[in-house]
Design a protein around this motif. Structure first.
Motif, PDB file in Angstrom:
ATOM      1  N   UNK A 136       0.819  -1.206   0.000  1.00 19.47           N
ATOM      2  CA  UNK A 136       0.000   0.000   0.000  1.00 19.47           C
ATOM      3  C   UNK A 136       0.857   1.262   0.000  1.00 19.47           C
ATOM      4  N   UNK A 137       2.135   1.113   0.224  1.00 25.96           N
ATOM      5  CA  UNK A 137       3.012   2.284   0.207  1.00 25.96           C
ATOM      6  C   UNK A 137       3.574   2.549  -1.200  1.00 25.96           C
ATOM      7  N   UNK A 138       3.022   1.840  -2.167  1.00 25.97           N
ATOM      8  CA  UNK A 138       3.480   2.022  -3.541  1.00 25.97           C
ATOM      9  C   UNK A 138       2.414   2.737  -4.347  1.00 25.97           C
ATOM     10  N   UNK A 139       2.872   3.582  -5.225  1.00 26.34           N
ATOM     11  CA  UNK A 139       1.904   4.285  -6.051  1.00 26.34           C
ATOM     12  C   UNK A 139       2.512   4.520  -7.424  1.00 26.34           C
ATOM     13  N   UNK A 140       1.743   4.165  -8.436  1.00 20.68           N
ATOM     14  CA  UNK A 140       2.248   4.439  -9.783  1.00 20.68           C
ATOM     15  C   UNK A 140       1.671   5.770 -10.252  1.00 20.68           C
ATOM     16  N   UNK A 141       2.525   6.628 -10.783  1.00 16.80           N
ATOM     17  CA  UNK A 141       2.008   7.905 -11.267  1.00 16.80           C
ATOM     18  C   UNK A 141       2.269   8.035 -12.760  1.00 16.80           C
ATOM     19  N   UNK A 142       1.325   8.647 -13.419  1.00 22.03           N
ATOM     20  CA  UNK A 142       1.403   8.826 -14.875  1.00 22.03           C
ATOM     21  C   UNK A 142       1.737   7.514 -15.577  1.00 22.03           C
ATOM     22  N   UNK A 143       1.370   6.426 -14.958  1.00 15.44           N
ATOM     23  CA  UNK A 143       1.644   5.096 -15.532  1.00 15.44           C
ATOM     24  C   UNK A 143       3.115   4.934 -15.907  1.00 15.44           C
ATOM     25  N   UNK A 144       3.984   5.690 -15.280  1.00  9.95           N
ATOM     26  CA  UNK A 144       5.384   5.671 -15.705  1.00  9.95           C
ATOM     27  C   UNK A 144       6.370   5.591 -14.539  1.00  9.95           C
ATOM     28  N   UNK A 145       5.993   6.165 -13.418  1.00  9.44           N
ATOM     29  CA  UNK A 145       6.912   6.209 -12.280  1.00  9.44           C
ATOM     30  C   UNK A 145       6.269   5.554 -11.071  1.00  9.44           C
ATOM     31  N   UNK A 146       7.107   4.947 -10.259  1.00 21.17           N
ATOM     32  CA  UNK A 146       6.589   4.334  -9.033  1.00 21.17           C
ATOM     33  C   UNK A 146       7.103   5.138  -7.857  1.00 21.17           C
ATOM     34  N   UNK A 147       6.168   5.522  -7.038  1.00 28.39           N
ATOM     35  CA  UNK A 147       6.517   6.282  -5.853  1.00 28.39           C
ATOM     36  C   UNK A 147       6.575   5.312  -4.678  1.00 28.39           C
ATOM     37  N   UNK A 148       7.661   5.279  -3.972  1.00 29.85           N
ATOM     38  CA  UNK A 148       7.863   4.297  -2.908  1.00 29.85           C
ATOM     39  C   UNK A 148       8.168   5.018  -1.607  1.00 29.85           C
ATOM     40  N   UNK A 149       7.390   4.706  -0.581  1.00 27.24           N
ATOM     41  CA  UNK A 149       7.728   5.299   0.716  1.00 27.24           C
ATOM     42  C   UNK A 149       8.885   4.518   1.326  1.00 27.24           C
ATOM     43  N   UNK A 150       9.883   5.216   1.791  1.00 29.63           N
ATOM     44  CA  UNK A 150      11.028   4.563   2.427  1.00 29.63           C
ATOM     45  C   UNK A 150      11.146   5.099   3.849  1.00 29.63           C
ATOM     46  N   UNK A 151      11.905   4.417   4.696  1.00 30.85           N
ATOM     47  CA  UNK A 151      12.031   4.915   6.075  1.00 30.85           C
ATOM     48  C   UNK A 151      12.530   6.364   6.120  1.00 30.85           C
ATOM     49  N   UNK A 152      13.371   6.736   5.154  1.00 33.96           N
ATOM     50  CA  UNK A 152      13.937   8.097   5.217  1.00 33.96           C
ATOM     51  C   UNK A 152      13.109   9.133   4.477  1.00 33.96           C
ATOM     52  N   UNK A 153      12.219   8.688   3.605  1.00 33.91           N
ATOM     53  CA  UNK A 153      11.480   9.653   2.791  1.00 33.91           C
ATOM     54  C   UNK A 153      10.729   8.930   1.700  1.00 33.91           C
ATOM     55  N   UNK A 154      11.094   9.159   0.449  1.00 37.47           N
ATOM     56  CA  UNK A 154      10.483   8.378  -0.622  1.00 37.47           C
ATOM     57  C   UNK A 154      11.403   8.339  -1.830  1.00 37.47           C
ATOM     58  N   UNK A 155      11.206   7.292  -2.636  1.00 35.42           N
ATOM     59  CA  UNK A 155      11.948   7.137  -3.878  1.00 35.42           C
ATOM     60  C   UNK A 155      10.978   7.297  -5.043  1.00 35.42           C
TER      61      UNK A 155
ATOM     62  N   UNK B 206      10.828   5.879  -8.823  1.00 38.25           N
ATOM     63  CA  UNK B 206      11.505   4.906  -9.676  1.00 38.25           C
ATOM     64  C   UNK B 206      10.968   5.034 -11.097  1.00 38.25           C
ATOM     65  N   UNK B 207      11.862   5.089 -12.042  1.00 39.47           N
ATOM     66  CA  UNK B 207      11.468   5.102 -13.449  1.00 39.47           C
ATOM     67  C   UNK B 207      11.257   3.637 -13.859  1.00 39.47           C
ATOM     68  N   UNK B 208      10.001   3.248 -14.058  1.00 39.73           N
ATOM     69  CA  UNK B 208       9.693   1.821 -14.236  1.00 39.73           C
ATOM     70  C   UNK B 208      10.374   1.226 -15.465  1.00 39.73           C
ATOM     71  N   UNK B 209      10.432   2.005 -16.523  1.00 41.10           N
ATOM     72  CA  UNK B 209      11.066   1.479 -17.740  1.00 41.10           C
ATOM     73  C   UNK B 209      12.569   1.315 -17.531  1.00 41.10           C
ATOM     74  N   UNK B 210      13.190   2.347 -17.001  1.00 36.94           N
ATOM     75  CA  UNK B 210      14.649   2.299 -16.838  1.00 36.94           C
ATOM     76  C   UNK B 210      15.050   1.147 -15.915  1.00 36.94           C
TER      77      UNK B 210
END
Ligand SMILES: Nc1ncnc2c1ncn2[C@@H]1O[C@H](COP(=O)(O)OP(=O)(O)OP(=O)(O)O)[C@@H](O)[C@H]1O
Ligand SMILES: [Mg+2]
Length: 626
Positions: free
Chosen positions: A437-456, A458-462
């Motif tokens: 539930x801490x994952x979110x895909x935005x613009x069908x292109x990037x994944x937003x990940x909550x991390x202990x320090x903040x968030x990442x 991620x470029x899904x294609x790359x």
């Protein structure tokens, strides 16, 4: 006694030849240009052993008389310019009077020539700079120059010649350039007695492109014509979807002379910016006509580069002409761009630009906090107002349940990894979420990940590209890739150079598990393809691979070439920007990241992940000190 001596003419000519004559294709270029300057309408080129044994060019041009036939081979002998003034307005392809002297210094040359109004012709043989007698002979009007055993007496130079296939590739390319610039000429090219091209005048440019480079390249080109500020421009532009993996299908001509120019290349790239992936090259045939005073062609030994009096003007005119045309067309949206609103191609910053990236991140943050469950155990951050604040009221979209993870159609190896159980999640390093539930895909292109320090972010294609690349490398270390027979062979049009490349790179194709067989004139059939890459576009992949293998700047060692190909395969097989992912898929992708080496960069060196800390966020929101 002094150590310095003045070299004799023979030496001087040989050294000068090194500048102009690099390989058989350079000889062909010089001979063709001379035939064109002589007013030839019908030109025949016969080549043996990639030009190493023979290059013969026969034309029906103005011919040379008994006197000129000898003088033509003296250094600095030309009929085309007389004084320095003439150099500022060159309208012929040649003007230095050094090409024939250079060729004759490093090969065995026979010239046979007859002006149209002469009753007989003459023949002269020159053996690496040694002139024989000029003798009368019966011959048709025009000139034939045969060049045999190039560099035969220069083992050091001969050693640098590549395989027959490679040299023939360069010859075909030179022939293609001249043939594209002159659709009004009848042109023939044979190799070892086999006719490769028989091009007749009058068919027009598009037909000629088709004959030389295949129907697939010629079909569907967009035509632009513009005349402005002393420049006449005609271009045939490939649609964005036909962009290639190399710049091989970009031809630029200035007053019918093939040139390479970084200002013009840049203008072309800019014109297509936002319409194609940054790593791709559009198919472009560009013909510019300018007064000869507007540029200097006397700046490069092979006259392939020019110096424009006003390079910025050339750049802006080419850019404007191409861009206006592309913008006015209803072009299909390229599959690689995100589905989310994209800035208009030419006006906005390109994807990947700092500004665009900043905007996407800002949007991502807004979306993320909008969706974030409130009781997460960590200190909740509030998103206050801002330009998208009104969207806070909208219902949060439902993520598909993890069980809806789609598995079909992905072949073994390219598939995202199977979901990891809780124990794997435990082993996951920082950055891999413990809860989907801490994952979110935005613009069908990037994944937003909550991390202990903040968030990442991620470029899904790359990231997927990197993972696949590593996996392909590992598999190949164990032997050739597993091949799978195609139910329906893919039939492809190939140029001569491409056909030669298939032959020359047989070992590479075998390693990759790609089986290609001849299938009639100018076509081949792809019969088997690596199982690992089963769901990528086979024809597109092989076409790009052949482009790469026949690229002008080819010459990569086998190892680098293989890695380039793997890189290309990974890029094509990877999930794309714009492709929706389920939470389970996202989780798996991120989990797999943990076990891949160098996962923070895609094979092209771009980052796969951007990391943000809460501290930074708080600073941005001016929450520090709360
Ligand atoms: N096919 C041909 N038909 C008629 N004349 C020719 C032909 N090839 C060469 N010549 C004559 O020989 C001369 C010398 O040719 P060469 O290619 O060495 O020099 P160029 O074309 O004048 O200058 P550059 O060295 O820049 O090519 C030419 O100027 C031309 O007069
Ligand atoms: Mg010349």
């Amino acid at each position: 006694m002094g150590r310095i001596v003045v070299l004799d003419d023979q030496m001087v000519n040989m050294i000068a030849a090194g500048e102009v004559i690099e390989r058989p294709a350079s000889v062909l270029k010089e001979l063709l240009e001379n035939s064109i300057d002589a007013g030839g309408r019908c030109i025949r080129v016969d080549v043996e052993d990639g030009g190493c044994r023979l290059i013969a060019v026969a034309d029906d041009g103005c011919g040379m008389d008994v006197e000129d036939i000898r003088t033509a081979f003296f250094p600095h002998a030309t009929s085309k310019v007389r004084c320095t003034q003439d150099l500022h307005g060159v309208t012929t392809m040649g003007f230095r009077g050094e090409a024939l002297a250079s060729v004759a210094a490093v090969a065995q040359v026979t010239v046979t020539s007859r002006p149209a109004d002469a009753v007989e012709g003459h023949r002269l043989r020159i053996d690496c700079g040694r002139f024989e007698e000029v003798r009368p002979c019966a011959t048709a009007p025009g000139t034939t120059i045969e060049v045999r055993n190039l560099f035969a007496k220069l083992p050091a130079r001969r050693k640098f010649l590549r395989t027959t296939n490679t040299e023939m590739g360069h010859i075909s390319e030179q022939f293609t350039r001249v043939a594209l610039a002159h659709p009004e000429l009848d042109l023939t090219l044979t190799h070892n007695g086999r006719t490769l091209h028989r091009l007749t005048a009058g068919g027009g440019l598009v037909e000629r492109i088709g004959e030389l480079l295949g129907r697939a390249v010629a079909d569907d080109l967009i035509e632009v014509r513009r005349q402005e500020k002393g420049m006449t421009l005609r271009a045939l532009l490939g649609k964005p979807a036909t962009a290639r993996g190399t710049g091989q299908f970009q031809y630029v001509f200035l007053n019918r002379r093939y040139i390479r120019d970084r200002f013009i290349s840049h203008a072309i790239r800019e014109a297509y910016r936002g319409l194609i992936e940054p790593s791709k090259y559009p198919v472009v045939f560009l013909f510019l006509e300018m007064p000869p005073e507007a540029f200097d062609v006397n700046v490069h030994p092979a006259k392939v580069e020019v110096r424009f009096a006003n390079a910025n003007l050339v750049h802006s005119q080419v850019l404007a002409a191409l861009r206006d045309k592309l913008l006015s067309m209803n072009l299909d949206a390229p599959g690689m761009l995100p589905k989310a609103p994209v800035p208009p191609p030419m006006s906005g910053p390109p994807p990947g630009d700092d500004e665009a990236r900043r905007q996407r991140i800002a949007q991502a943050m807004a979306d993320f906090f909008q969706k974030r469950p409130s009781g997460g155990g960590q200190r909740p951050l509030e998103f206050r107002g801002g330009p998208s604040g009104s969207r806070l009221s909208g219902p949060a979209p439902q993520e598909p349940a993890p069980s809806s993870f789609p598995t079909p159609a992905r072949p073994e190896g390219t598939a995202l990894p199977e979901p990891h159980g809780p124990s794997t999640a435990d082993q996951a390093p920082a950055g891999v979420p413990a809860e989907p539930s801490r994952l979110l895909q935005i613009h069908d292109s990037y994944i937003l990940v909550q991390t202990p320090e903040g968030f990442d972010i991620v470029d899904q294609h790359a990231l997927h590209e990197r993972i696949l690349y590593e996996r392909l490398c590992r598999k190949l270390a164990d032997g050739p890739l597993m091949s799978q027979r195609l139910l329906m062979p893919e039939i492809l049009d190939v140029s001569d150079a491409q056909a030669e490349a298939i032959h020359a790179h047989a070992a590479l194709f075998e390693k990759l598990g790609i089986e290609i067989a001849p299938f009639g004139p100018g076509t081949v059939a792809v019969q088997s393809f690596p199982a690992l890459l089963a769901d990528i576009d086979v024809a597109g992949f092989v076409r790009d691979l052949l482009d790469r293998l026949t690229a002008r700047e080819a010459g990569l060692d086998a190892e680098r070439l293989l890695h380039e190909v793997l890189d290309m395969a990974a890029c094509k097989a990877a999930i794309k920007a714009g492709q929706p992912l389920s939470e389970a898929e996202m989780a798996q992708l991120l989990a797999d990241k943990a076990v891949v080496e160098r996962a923070s960069r895609c094979p092209h060196g771009r980052p796969t992940t951007l990391r943000f800390t809460l501290a930074e966020l708080e600073k941005q929101f001016k929450r520090t000190g709360f």
